[in-house]
Design a protein around this motif. Structure first.
Motif: not given
Lengths: 141, 573
Positions: B532-548
């Motif tokens: 969960a921590k790792c997924l949170d870490m990816t949020a700043p990059v992937y949350d701005e995009l739709n496709w992930p």
């Protein structure tokens, strides 16, 4: 051998993605990526944009050759004048064919862009475009 | 990020319409952006980078073997410790400020100087087996991950364990004692004779400093007189042995928590954690602690460091013979003018048929010289010396010695350099690592040594700027992942570290990819919290995009797994 093609817009948005396999060596044109690779492939290409930007800033060529690798997979890229990235995930090094393939894909993209109903960064959904990409893949890869 | 930009821009427009000039608006905007960037970089839960340097410096600190009589161990027993060594060892980790004179005659002061105190370990003359048991390491990592939150990163612990307590092998001399500490307590009837007997039990070694310690037991009836007696005894000991000191144990005072020693071996640490003493549950009264600290400080500053400096000066003459022009001519001559009969062995080389350099041979001495310089943190000199002796090991085909020497040369280089150009990295560092890696893994089957080397050198490269981190460090991290040198949890931890190395460059796409890969490893290892921590870490990059977040991607699958995990518990509660 399998390929994953992505045309990426200026805001990291995928405009067009396609997966296909080779027709050479008795291939049937279907991709043979493992399920793990399938779910990971878009992320690998996305991460490679870092390298694409870095390489593009150092050269005046549109074709950047192989910019990145991930374990045994390679990423080649082509950047259009409008900063649209055409990227291909592949398994073997084959620079010349990929260059020709990219060139033709670029032509196709520019033709799409000429359409008054198409805007930059809009996803391409045309079945004709799809068909043409597949025939290009058959021709070059 | 985008919304923040917009917000700050709107805010600036508003301010500028009030009273700010156009210029200061731009400044303000930049400042807001910069703060945001620093925040997003520091979000990665990573230990302080210079901490790694400090860990390496303290792990490779002078080793002093402690010899204690039974009455000392009994005294320690009464205070709640197994023996005297367990009581003393934690205090070696922080001896405090020490001043060291380097090979150029410059004095340098280090605030975190440390010494390693321990029992004399059996010398593994030829085998040099495993550095640690991989399964034990994996079990230990499980404990760490369960216990430490993001502040005190599990990676730093893992890192410290890799460099902790190198075994005393023929080819690695860091754990050859620089000093012997002989301890006797005031409970002993004949303390001085016992000390002498203890010392005579050891092989006489002129390179090793002998120091005698009287352990005074303060918990006796007639405290005043007893102290006087011990002090008188100390004077006699000083006259008889030269170097002696005294510690008082069992004094009344506020009990203080004593941290566990940082550089225990993997096995010992695991035992400690299982028995519950692992996370700092031992105590010692404040005056006792002070007494031990002041003795160790006095011993280190006044005796140990000058002794090691003298050793370096003496051994330097051996190295000087090889270093000069004549030395080079001589060794070149040896190479070309090989006479018949010495096919296997270089003329003039002291390597034995079994592939071991005897104690006191020039090669062994120079290696020890380099190690001593390394321990006293004169890394530049250590690096030059390792490079010097490397040539001899290579021409003798002494692979173990060569690999260990190359490893230390690489570490020493990274410890002193503050800038590593791409040319240096490719032409100096990479060949060292490549060759040592091949030797450790393929020639010697010692994968743990390769793991230690690659983790330490890659992590030190992360300190040398974004380029060294994203190109140099990640390359070697990936190499060690490819070679499968670590277990499953270690694998996930290393992936996080790759992500950290990539995160130093401005665009975080690669860092996000490796966070995601790490999340996948955590998922496979059934560590949902870490995932969960790792997924949170990816949020700043992937949350701005739709496709992930589309159907069928890895991110969607992992998030789904996490949601499924959360559901049953929420129903239960």
């Amino acid at each position: 051998m399998s390929y994953y093609l992505a045309i990426v817009g200026t805001e990291d948005n995928p405009i067009y993605t396609q997966e296909f396999g080779t027709y050479r060596q008795g291939g049937d044109g279907n991709s043979r990526f493992s399920p793990e690779m399938k779910e990971l492939a878009p992320f690998i290409l996305h991460a490679a944009i870092d390298m694409v930007e870095q390489t593009a800033s150092r050269t005046n060529q549109l074709y950047l050759r192989t910019v990145d690798n991930f374990y045994s997979h390679l990423v080649s890229a082509f950047v259009t004048a409008g900063d649209i990235k055409i990227m291909l995930l592949h398994e073997t090094r084959n620079e010349e064919s990929i260059r020709q393939f990219f060139q033709e894909v670029h032509d196709l993209y520019v033709k799409t862009l000429l359409s008054p109903f198409y805007f930059v960064n809009q996803p391409i959904t045309s079945p004709v475009f799809d068909q043409r990409i597949k025939s290009l893949a058959k021709k070059y890869l | 990020m985008f919304s923040l930009l917009l917000q700050s821009f709107v805010c600036c427009r508003f301010l500028s319409s009030l009273w700010l000039s156009q210029h200061s608006v731009v400044c303000l905007l930049l400042q807001v952006l910069l703060t945001h960037i620093t925040i997003s970089n520091s979000q990665h839960n990573t230990p302080n980078p210079t901490m790694m340097k400090s860990i390496v410096a303290r792990a490779y600190s002078p080793f002093c073997s402690v010899f204690a009589t039974e009455d000392c161990d009994k005294l320690a027993n009464d205070l709640g410790y197994e023996d005297l060594i367990t009581l003393l060892a934690p205090h070696g980790d922080s001896v405090g400020r020490a001043t060291v004179r380097d090979s150029q005659g410059m004095t340098n002061t280090y605030d975190d100087f440390a010494i390693r105190l321990g029992a004399k370990r059996p010398t593994e003359r030829d085998s040099g087996g495993m550095l640690f048991n991989p399964d034990a390491m994996e079990a230990l990592l499980r404990e760490y991950i369960g216990h430490y939150n993001s502040d005190d990163s599990a990676f730093a612990r893992f890192f410290a364990k890799l460099v902790a307590a190198p075994p005393d092998t023929a080819f690695e001399t860091f754990s050859q004692p620089a000093a012997h500490l002989f301890c006797v307590s005031s409970r002993n009837a004949h303390p001085l004779d016992t000390l002498q007997a203890l010392a005579q039990g050891q092989k006489r070694d002129k390179d090793c400093l002998n120091f005698y310690v009287l352990v005074h037991d303060a918990r006796v009836e007639d405290a005043e007189n007893s102290t006087q007696r011990t002090i008188a005894l100390l004077e006699r000991a000083k006259k008889r042995f030269g170097l002696a000191g005294m510690i008082k144990l069992g004094q009344e005072g506020v009990p203080e928590t004593i941290p566990t020693p940082q550089f225990l071996t993997v096995g010992d640490e695991l035992v400690n954690l299982k028995t519950g003493v692992g996370f700092g549950s031992r105590t010692l009264s404040q005056p006792d602690k002070e007494s031990i600290r002041s003795l160790l400080r006095e011993f280190t500053v006044q005796h140990l460091i000058p002794h090691m400096e003298r050793c370096i000066m003496t051994w330097d003459t051996v190295a000087a013979g090889k270093r000069g022009l004549t030395g080079r001519m001589f060794s070149a001559g040896k190479k070309w003018l090989k006479f018949g009969g010495s096919e296997k062995q270089e003329a003039g080389s002291s390597i034995q048929a079994s592939g071991i350099y005897p104690q006191g041979s020039p090669e062994q001495t120079i290696r020890r010289l380099a190690d001593y310089a390394f321990m006293l943190r004169d890394y530049r000199y250590a690096y030059a010396t390792y490079e010097l002796v490397k040539r001899d090991f290579l021409s003798d085909k002494a692979w173990k010695y060569l690999a260990a020497c190359q490893e230390q040369a690489a570490v020493a280089l990274l410890m002193y350099t503050t800038r590593l150009t791409e040319k240096q990295r490719v032409e100096v560092l990479n060949p060292l690592l490549d060759s040592a890696c091949y030797t450790y893994i393929s020639r010697l089957q010692l994968p743990q040594y390769a793991l230690r080397m690659l983790v330490v050198t890659s992590d030190l490269q992360c300190l040398l700027g974004p380029d060294a981190a994203s190109q140099g460090a990640t390359q070697w991290f990936q190499k060690l992942l490819d070679e499968r040198l670590v277990g499953r949890l270690g694998y996930a931890l290393i992936m996080l570290r790759v992500s950290y190395a990539f995160s130093q460059s401005p665009k975080g796409r690669k860092a996000a990819l490796w966070q995601l890969l790490s999340a996948r490893e955590w998922a496979d290892a059934n560590q949902k919290g870490e995932m969960a921590k790792c997924l949170d870490m990816t949020a700043p990059v992937y949350d701005e995009l739709n496709w992930p977040n589309n159907e069928g991607t890895l991110l969607t699958r992992l998030k789904g797994e996490l949601a499924n995990e959360a559901k049953p518990t929420s129903v239960a509660s």
